[in-house]
Design a protein around this motif. Sequence first.
Motif, PDB file in Angstrom:
ATOM      1  N   LYS A 251      31.733  -7.500  11.600  1.00 17.59           N
ATOM      2  CA  LYS A 251      32.231  -7.651  10.241  1.00 17.59           C
ATOM      3  C   LYS A 251      32.698  -9.091  10.049  1.00 17.59           C
ATOM      4  O   LYS A 251      33.572  -9.569  10.771  1.00 17.59           O
ATOM      5  CB  LYS A 251      33.380  -6.679   9.976  1.00 17.59           C
ATOM      6  N   LEU A 252      32.087  -9.763   9.092  1.00 18.43           N
ATOM      7  CA  LEU A 252      32.401 -11.165   8.846  1.00 18.43           C
ATOM      8  C   LEU A 252      33.147 -11.299   7.526  1.00 18.43           C
ATOM      9  O   LEU A 252      32.804 -10.652   6.536  1.00 18.43           O
ATOM     10  CB  LEU A 252      31.109 -11.995   8.791  1.00 18.43           C
TER      11      LEU A 252
ATOM     12  N   PHE B 104      23.451 -14.605   5.538  1.00 18.82           N
ATOM     13  CA  PHE B 104      22.589 -15.386   6.419  1.00 18.82           C
ATOM     14  C   PHE B 104      22.280 -14.603   7.690  1.00 18.82           C
ATOM     15  O   PHE B 104      21.145 -14.613   8.185  1.00 18.82           O
ATOM     16  CB  PHE B 104      23.241 -16.727   6.760  1.00 18.82           C
ATOM     17  N   LEU B 105      23.280 -13.892   8.215  1.00 11.67           N
ATOM     18  CA  LEU B 105      23.067 -13.054   9.394  1.00 11.67           C
ATOM     19  C   LEU B 105      22.014 -11.993   9.109  1.00 11.67           C
ATOM     20  O   LEU B 105      21.133 -11.729   9.941  1.00 11.67           O
ATOM     21  CB  LEU B 105      24.380 -12.389   9.811  1.00 11.67           C
ATOM     22  N   GLY B 106      22.063 -11.394   7.912  1.00 16.98           N
ATOM     23  CA  GLY B 106      21.072 -10.390   7.553  1.00 16.98           C
ATOM     24  C   GLY B 106      19.663 -10.952   7.542  1.00 16.98           C
ATOM     25  O   GLY B 106      18.725 -10.316   8.055  1.00 16.98           O
ATOM     26  N   GLU B 107      19.503 -12.149   6.983  1.00 18.15           N
ATOM     27  CA  GLU B 107      18.180 -12.779   6.960  1.00 18.15           C
ATOM     28  C   GLU B 107      17.753 -13.232   8.358  1.00 18.15           C
ATOM     29  O   GLU B 107      16.567 -13.235   8.681  1.00 18.15           O
ATOM     30  CB  GLU B 107      18.159 -13.950   5.980  1.00 18.15           C
ATOM     31  N   PHE B 108      18.725 -13.607   9.177  1.00 22.23           N
ATOM     32  CA  PHE B 108      18.422 -13.962  10.567  1.00 22.23           C
ATOM     33  C   PHE B 108      17.859 -12.748  11.308  1.00 22.23           C
ATOM     34  O   PHE B 108      16.876 -12.838  12.051  1.00 22.23           O
ATOM     35  CB  PHE B 108      19.688 -14.481  11.250  1.00 22.23           C
TER      36      PHE B 108
ATOM     37  N   TYR C 123      25.483 -15.891  19.591  1.00 22.62           N
ATOM     38  CA  TYR C 123      26.215 -15.187  20.636  1.00 22.62           C
ATOM     39  C   TYR C 123      26.270 -13.679  20.411  1.00 22.62           C
ATOM     40  O   TYR C 123      26.658 -12.930  21.300  1.00 22.62           O
ATOM     41  CB  TYR C 123      27.664 -15.709  20.702  1.00 22.62           C
ATOM     42  N   LEU C 124      25.880 -13.248  19.201  1.00 26.49           N
ATOM     43  CA  LEU C 124      26.038 -11.842  18.862  1.00 26.49           C
ATOM     44  C   LEU C 124      25.026 -10.976  19.607  1.00 26.49           C
ATOM     45  O   LEU C 124      23.851 -11.286  19.666  1.00 26.49           O
ATOM     46  CB  LEU C 124      25.879 -11.636  17.353  1.00 26.49           C
TER      47      LEU C 124
END
Length: 410
Positions: A143-144, A152-156, A135-136
């Motif tokens: 900020k999580l 994981f977001l960074g690798e995504f 959704y982002l």
Amino acid sequence: MSSIRVLNFGPIKRGNIENDGWVDISKVTVFIGNQGSGKSTLAKLISTFAWMEKALVRGDFKIRELERKNKLKSVFLPYHRIQNYLREDTIIEYRGDAYNIIYRHDFLHIEELLKQQYSLPQIMYVPAERNFLSYLKKASEIKLSSKALQEFLGEFENSKKDIKNAVPLPINNTQLEYHKLTDTLYVKGSDYRISLGEASSGYQSLAPLYLVSNYLANSVKGSAVESQELMSGNEIERFRKGISEILQNDSLTPEQRRIAISELSRKFNKSAFINIVEEPEQNLFPISQGNILYALLKANSKNRGNKLVITTHSPYIINYISLAIQAGHLKDKIQDSNDVLSKIDQVVPIDAVLDKNDVLIYQMDDVSGTISRLLDYEGIPSDDNYLNKNLRAGNELFDKLLEIEEEYNA
């Protein structure tokens, strides 16, 4: 093979009751059990201690730094938000390929293993909360609180930028397209194209898992010499410093310098991929569960040093693993027949078949806090497991309703 022993940590009390608490971490390791039984807890500890071993090999920490009081609680466990699971009687022991690490009474005790082969791994923990990422719009501004989800977001993000052409997904004959200018992923079928944020929850769960797993598996190329994995900024700085120290050491011969540089490079270049996945079946139809499992097994098979750790509530995942083991048995038995291999591939992708000796399945008991290895028959996981028992329990409840109906009609 690495292994871990966990006693009195969170929901885990006695560890593996059949092996003095020890749980072996194989090529493919699966944890099943009720919610709150410790599946994710154990997977997070494997992630944590494997990373600590990697950090020691790479030189991020000295042994004496890690052995300071409360280092595990204050530095490493908060990454997965499990620091409050520690108790006074907690014992955690990790046997790796390069180091043995023991936690007891607030202290870590570390033993270096000499003359052991070690593949420096890329370690990825794939959290169950990954659906949220679809959704982002501007991930860099989010900020999580979960560092694991943040990584994981960074690798995504990295995996999206690596997309050059449409990426075939393992379900429904669909593809993923990435538009760099709008930073948008699209799911494309034969007659439609929608953004990932507008797609079904199954796609939102599967797409990040599939992209990141393949991106990281492809970044690790067989051995440290062949690996093209990019270093982080801190790694580059430490690598350059190490090279400079070697070149400026006049006491070394040219051959010794070559060996030293080769050894230093080996410590920094990643040569294996440890993929730790929470609930790969999340929001997926049973057939799609099998497809994502086989995709993960394909990624895992790309390198001998790779490992796949899964937590699951799905009986279908266990059944598809059984199919992959049986397919592996047939492949080994009939190696010279391309016709037979083609037939096997139509049932289980050849790159996803499993050797029975490479699979371990553990059951977590939420009542006793124990772990037990699932029995197998010639390598095929037993049907007598927690997940299938609950399926049978549903049938038994239906039978009771039929009995009530018969009594009423009588």
